[in-house]
Design an enzyme around this catalytic site. Structure first.
Site, PDB file in Angstrom:
ATOM      1  N   GLU A 153     -85.212  -5.392  14.097  1.00 52.53           N
ATOM      2  CA  GLU A 153     -84.144  -6.171  13.484  1.00 52.53           C
ATOM      3  C   GLU A 153     -84.702  -7.335  12.678  1.00 52.53           C
ATOM      4  O   GLU A 153     -85.728  -7.914  13.015  1.00 52.53           O
ATOM      5  CB  GLU A 153     -83.202  -6.686  14.578  1.00 52.53           C
ATOM      6  CG  GLU A 153     -82.487  -5.534  15.274  1.00 52.53           C
ATOM      7  CD  GLU A 153     -81.561  -5.974  16.393  1.00 52.53           C
ATOM      8  OE1 GLU A 153     -80.467  -5.387  16.489  1.00 52.53           O
ATOM      9  OE2 GLU A 153     -81.903  -6.865  17.177  1.00 52.53           O
ATOM     10  N   CYS A 203     -85.440 -14.358   9.228  1.00 52.76           N
ATOM     11  CA  CYS A 203     -86.146 -14.279  10.508  1.00 52.76           C
ATOM     12  C   CYS A 203     -86.706 -12.862  10.642  1.00 52.76           C
ATOM     13  O   CYS A 203     -85.963 -11.886  10.710  1.00 52.76           O
ATOM     14  CB  CYS A 203     -85.160 -14.613  11.624  1.00 52.76           C
ATOM     15  SG  CYS A 203     -85.891 -14.528  13.250  1.00 52.76           S
ATOM     16  N   CYS A 255     -91.851  -6.340  22.806  1.00 55.77           N
ATOM     17  CA  CYS A 255     -92.845  -7.408  23.011  1.00 55.77           C
ATOM     18  C   CYS A 255     -93.608  -7.100  24.285  1.00 55.77           C
ATOM     19  O   CYS A 255     -93.026  -6.616  25.247  1.00 55.77           O
ATOM     20  CB  CYS A 255     -92.122  -8.760  23.140  1.00 55.77           C
ATOM     21  SG  CYS A 255     -93.242 -10.171  23.136  1.00 55.77           S
ATOM     22  N   CYS A 311     -90.939 -13.141  28.629  1.00 52.94           N
ATOM     23  CA  CYS A 311     -90.278 -14.425  28.854  1.00 52.94           C
ATOM     24  C   CYS A 311     -88.903 -14.139  29.472  1.00 52.94           C
ATOM     25  O   CYS A 311     -88.158 -13.294  28.963  1.00 52.94           O
ATOM     26  CB  CYS A 311     -90.161 -15.186  27.541  1.00 52.94           C
ATOM     27  SG  CYS A 311     -91.780 -15.421  26.769  1.00 52.94           S
ATOM     28  N   CYS A 342     -85.528 -14.148  27.457  1.00 54.06           N
ATOM     29  CA  CYS A 342     -85.496 -13.505  26.128  1.00 54.06           C
ATOM     30  C   CYS A 342     -85.129 -12.035  26.224  1.00 54.06           C
ATOM     31  O   CYS A 342     -85.728 -11.294  26.996  1.00 54.06           O
ATOM     32  CB  CYS A 342     -86.872 -13.671  25.472  1.00 54.06           C
ATOM     33  SG  CYS A 342     -87.040 -12.769  23.916  1.00 54.06           S
ATOM     34  N   GLU A 386     -94.476 -10.924  19.432  1.00 47.65           N
ATOM     35  CA  GLU A 386     -95.368 -12.086  19.422  1.00 47.65           C
ATOM     36  C   GLU A 386     -96.313 -11.923  18.223  1.00 47.65           C
ATOM     37  O   GLU A 386     -97.232 -11.093  18.254  1.00 47.65           O
ATOM     38  CB  GLU A 386     -96.134 -12.137  20.754  1.00 47.65           C
ATOM     39  CG  GLU A 386     -97.321 -13.089  20.778  1.00 47.65           C
ATOM     40  CD  GLU A 386     -97.003 -14.497  20.277  1.00 47.65           C
ATOM     41  OE1 GLU A 386     -96.155 -15.180  20.864  1.00 47.65           O
ATOM     42  OE2 GLU A 386     -97.620 -14.910  19.267  1.00 47.65           O
ATOM     43  N   HIS A 423     -90.753 -24.920  25.931  1.00 47.84           N
ATOM     44  CA  HIS A 423     -89.711 -24.580  26.915  1.00 47.84           C
ATOM     45  C   HIS A 423     -89.807 -25.181  28.314  1.00 47.84           C
ATOM     46  O   HIS A 423     -88.881 -25.014  29.114  1.00 47.84           O
ATOM     47  CB  HIS A 423     -89.569 -23.066  27.073  1.00 47.84           C
ATOM     48  CG  HIS A 423     -89.275 -22.334  25.798  1.00 47.84           C
ATOM     49  ND1 HIS A 423     -88.460 -22.837  24.815  1.00 47.84           N
ATOM     50  CD2 HIS A 423     -89.690 -21.121  25.343  1.00 47.84           C
ATOM     51  CE1 HIS A 423     -88.388 -21.958  23.818  1.00 47.84           C
ATOM     52  NE2 HIS A 423     -89.123 -20.930  24.103  1.00 47.84           N
ATOM     53  N   ASN A 451     -79.070 -18.743  24.288  1.00 49.90           N
ATOM     54  CA  ASN A 451     -78.132 -17.703  23.857  1.00 49.90           C
ATOM     55  C   ASN A 451     -78.096 -16.605  24.909  1.00 49.90           C
ATOM     56  O   ASN A 451     -79.134 -16.046  25.246  1.00 49.90           O
ATOM     57  CB  ASN A 451     -78.578 -17.111  22.513  1.00 49.90           C
ATOM     58  CG  ASN A 451     -78.521 -18.160  21.420  1.00 49.90           C
ATOM     59  OD1 ASN A 451     -77.507 -18.827  21.232  1.00 49.90           O
ATOM     60  ND2 ASN A 451     -79.630 -18.344  20.712  1.00 49.90           N
ATOM     61  N   CYS A 507     -81.162 -16.458  18.254  1.00 46.68           N
ATOM     62  CA  CYS A 507     -82.507 -16.467  18.830  1.00 46.68           C
ATOM     63  C   CYS A 507     -82.518 -15.779  20.183  1.00 46.68           C
ATOM     64  O   CYS A 507     -81.722 -16.098  21.049  1.00 46.68           O
ATOM     65  CB  CYS A 507     -82.979 -17.890  19.121  1.00 46.68           C
ATOM     66  SG  CYS A 507     -83.144 -18.893  17.722  1.00 46.68           S
TER      67      CYS A 507
HETATM   68  N1  SAH Z   1     -92.377 -14.319  20.236  1.00 50.08           N
HETATM   69  C1  SAH Z   1     -92.396 -15.525  19.520  1.00 50.08           C
HETATM   70  C2  SAH Z   1     -91.372 -15.572  18.405  1.00 50.08           C
HETATM   71  C3  SAH Z   1     -89.995 -14.999  18.646  1.00 50.08           C
HETATM   72  S1  SAH Z   1     -88.820 -15.833  19.575  1.00 50.08           S
HETATM   73  C4  SAH Z   1     -92.190 -16.695  20.456  1.00 50.08           C
HETATM   74  O1  SAH Z   1     -91.880 -16.480  21.608  1.00 50.08           O
HETATM   75  O2  SAH Z   1     -92.381 -17.831  20.015  1.00 50.08           O
HETATM   76  C5  SAH Z   1     -88.132 -17.188  18.634  1.00 50.08           C
HETATM   77  C6  SAH Z   1     -87.675 -18.329  19.570  1.00 50.08           C
HETATM   78  O3  SAH Z   1     -86.450 -18.009  20.279  1.00 50.08           O
HETATM   79  C7  SAH Z   1     -88.712 -18.642  20.624  1.00 50.08           C
HETATM   80  O4  SAH Z   1     -88.871 -20.018  20.767  1.00 50.08           O
HETATM   81  C8  SAH Z   1     -88.072 -18.057  21.860  1.00 50.08           C
HETATM   82  O5  SAH Z   1     -88.611 -18.622  23.008  1.00 50.08           O
HETATM   83  C9  SAH Z   1     -86.623 -18.359  21.640  1.00 50.08           C
HETATM   84  N2  SAH Z   1     -85.711 -17.570  22.491  1.00 50.08           N
HETATM   85  C10 SAH Z   1     -85.951 -16.388  23.103  1.00 50.08           C
HETATM   86  N3  SAH Z   1     -84.871 -15.997  23.807  1.00 50.08           N
HETATM   87  C11 SAH Z   1     -83.923 -16.938  23.644  1.00 50.08           C
HETATM   88  C12 SAH Z   1     -82.568 -17.078  24.088  1.00 50.08           C
HETATM   89  N4  SAH Z   1     -81.999 -16.143  24.827  1.00 50.08           N
HETATM   90  N5  SAH Z   1     -81.888 -18.178  23.705  1.00 50.08           N
HETATM   91  C13 SAH Z   1     -82.466 -19.093  22.889  1.00 50.08           C
HETATM   92  N6  SAH Z   1     -83.725 -19.008  22.431  1.00 50.08           N
HETATM   93  C14 SAH Z   1     -84.454 -17.946  22.796  1.00 50.08           C
HETATM   94 FE1  SF4 Z   2     -91.843 -12.023  23.379  1.00 50.99          FE
HETATM   95 FE2  SF4 Z   2     -91.237 -14.359  22.173  1.00 50.99          FE
HETATM   96 FE3  SF4 Z   2     -89.386 -13.031  23.614  1.00 50.99          FE
HETATM   97 FE4  SF4 Z   2     -91.435 -14.232  24.843  1.00 50.99          FE
HETATM   98  S1  SF4 Z   2     -89.801 -15.247  23.643  1.00 50.99           S
HETATM   99  S2  SF4 Z   2     -90.657 -12.159  25.274  1.00 50.99           S
HETATM  100  S3  SF4 Z   2     -93.097 -13.894  23.383  1.00 50.99           S
HETATM  101  S4  SF4 Z   2     -90.347 -12.311  21.730  1.00 50.99           S
END
Ligand code: SAH
Ligand code: SF4
Length: 395
Positions: free
Chosen positions: A119, A132, A139, A143, A146, A199, A254, A329, A372
């Site tokens: 996406e 974006c 991934c 996390c 996420c 990532e 975070h 989110n 995000c």
């Molecule tokens: N993998 C990379 C880039 C993609 S995520 C990274 O982790 O940095 C882009 C941002 O959205 C990151 O800061 C991630 O931690 C955040 N993110 C992930 N899941 C989220 C959620 N459910 N709500 C808000 N932010 C989130």
């Molecule tokens: Fe991967 Fe970034 Fe999501 Fe962590 S926040 S699982 S590194 S996409």
């Protein structure tokens, strides 16, 4: 100091494809560096003396004018165009669906070689528009907040598939320049953020090659200050990103203690907060950029106290920084709640009073699951099992 776990590190046993061969068997020239393009033109019989000029011409047609057909490259001789068409392809991912949110955010679902899907999200704002971009299908990291992290990593995207996301969004927005038309002052896609699925620093070479094309003066011509790469904290690649890409950096911070960060961003078990901060301290000098963005997702009762805000300010002291607060989110089955609005504002206030910009990121495109952390291609049904997630996070 970097902590080295006794057990195997979090690694990525991912196949990285450097060149994708479309079904035609022809070489796709999208995503090739200038040098690689020169090599294949030379191998196809282009006289040495002409190679550099031909690279420049083809490059401009494709990345400046958005042309997809060799026959339209009118400053090349007809038989040379035919030769190119015979040997090479100009191939981009296929747009499967496009959803438009009530707030104007657009989400594209793209199909790539192998039938996988990723996406891309376009976020229009008053004075700018941000694309974006994804760097992987799924991934390797997990996390816990996420959505992408619950999806198995399928593979790294090729450079063509990464730069292709920018090109396809330009197609959809009708943003390729018209010959002779006045230059558009504000571009619809004025910024690119590597904040989609995956990532980016675990797909370093392809991300670098794609961003070089996005930044190239004869390519997509976005300044390196309009590109932000977000990493969860792949410490050994941070200095390399400064030197070889030179774009802005965002880091998914975070949490303010290793205990909490280990739970939220498990890569912290490999490179903890101290190791990460040490790598970040050098970034502005190495990349000649001003500030690092610290992303901080606001999770109710987990990382959102006044103490956290104060600790955060202390930790980043000495690093030119801005703190981007991201209201969590939700996604189906997500294990956290978004912090209350007053809490987010109180947190922002402490940071602001300590002298740092602390913008709160407005959630965009939530109605189409484009915000995000909500990205996950529905077709990739393989979900990491609980055991797999635990195995990864306990390392
Ligand atoms: N993998 C990379 C880039 C993609 S995520 C990274 O982790 O940095 C882009 C941002 O959205 C990151 O800061 C991630 O931690 C955040 N993110 C992930 N899941 C989220 C959620 N459910 N709500 C808000 N932010 C989130
Ligand atoms: Fe991967 Fe970034 Fe999501 Fe962590 S926040 S699982 S590194 S996409």
């Amino acid at each position: 100091m970097t902590r080295h776990p006794a057990t195997a590190p979090i690694t990525q046993d991912v196949v990285t494809i450097r060149r994708d061969l479309p079904a035609s068997g022809k070489t796709n020239i999208i995503g090739l560096t200038r040098d690689a393009l020169a090599d294949i033109l030379r191998a196809a019989g282009t006289p040495d003396k002409q190679v550099k000029m031909r690279v420049g011409q083809i490059w401009q047609w494709i990345y400046h004018w958005g042309v997809r057909d060799f026959s339209e490259m009118s400053n090349l001789a007809k038989d040379y165009r035919a030769l190119l068409a015979d040997r090479f392809d100009i191939a981009l991912p296929e747009v499967v669906t496009r959803q438009i949110s009530a707030d104007g955010t657009r989400k594209y679902l793209l199909r790539i070689a192998g039938g996988h899907e990723v996406e891309t999200v376009y976020i229009p704002e008053e004075s700018r528009g941000t694309l974006c971009v994804s760097s992987q299908v799924g991934c390797t990291l997990t996390c816990s907040f996420c959505h992408t992290g619950t999806q198995k990593l399928v593979r790294n995207l090729t450079a063509a598939e990464i730069v292709g996301q920018v090109m396809l969004a330009r197609d959809d927005l009708g943003e390729w320049p018209e010959p002779g038309a006045p230059k558009n002052e504000t571009r619809l896609i004025s910024n690119v953020v590597l904040m989609g699925m995956g990532e980016p620093l675990y797909n370093f070479d392809n991300v670098r090659d794609a961003m070089k094309i996005v930044m190239d003066g004869e390519g997509l011509t976005l300044s390196r200050r309009r590109i932000t790469l977000s990493t969860s904290g792949v410490v050994p690649e941070i200095a390399r990103a400064a030197e070889e890409i030179g774009c802005l950096l965002a880091v998914s911070f975070h949490a303010t203690t290793d205990e909490v960060r280990d739970r939220l961003v498990p890569i912290n078990k490999r490179w903890n907060i101290e190791a990460l901060l040490n790598a970040l301290r050098d970034y502005p000098r190495l990349s000649n950029s001003e500030r690092i963005t610290f992303e901080y997702v606001m999770l109710k009762g987990v990382n959102d106290s006044d103490e956290d805000a104060k600790r955060l300010v202390k930790l980043i002291r000495g690093i030119p920084a801005k703190i981007n607060l991201i209201p969590f989110n939700e996604w189906p089955g997500s294990p956290y709640e978004r912090s209350d609005w007053e809490r987010i504002e109180a947190f922002a206030d402490i940071i602001y009073k300590a002298g740092y910009a602390s913008p709160i990121r407005t959630p965009r495109g939530e109605d189409i699951m484009a915000a995000c952390g909500q990205l996950k291609s529905a077709t990739e049904r393989l979900r990491k099992s609980r055991a797999e997630i635990e195995a990864e996070t306990s390392r």
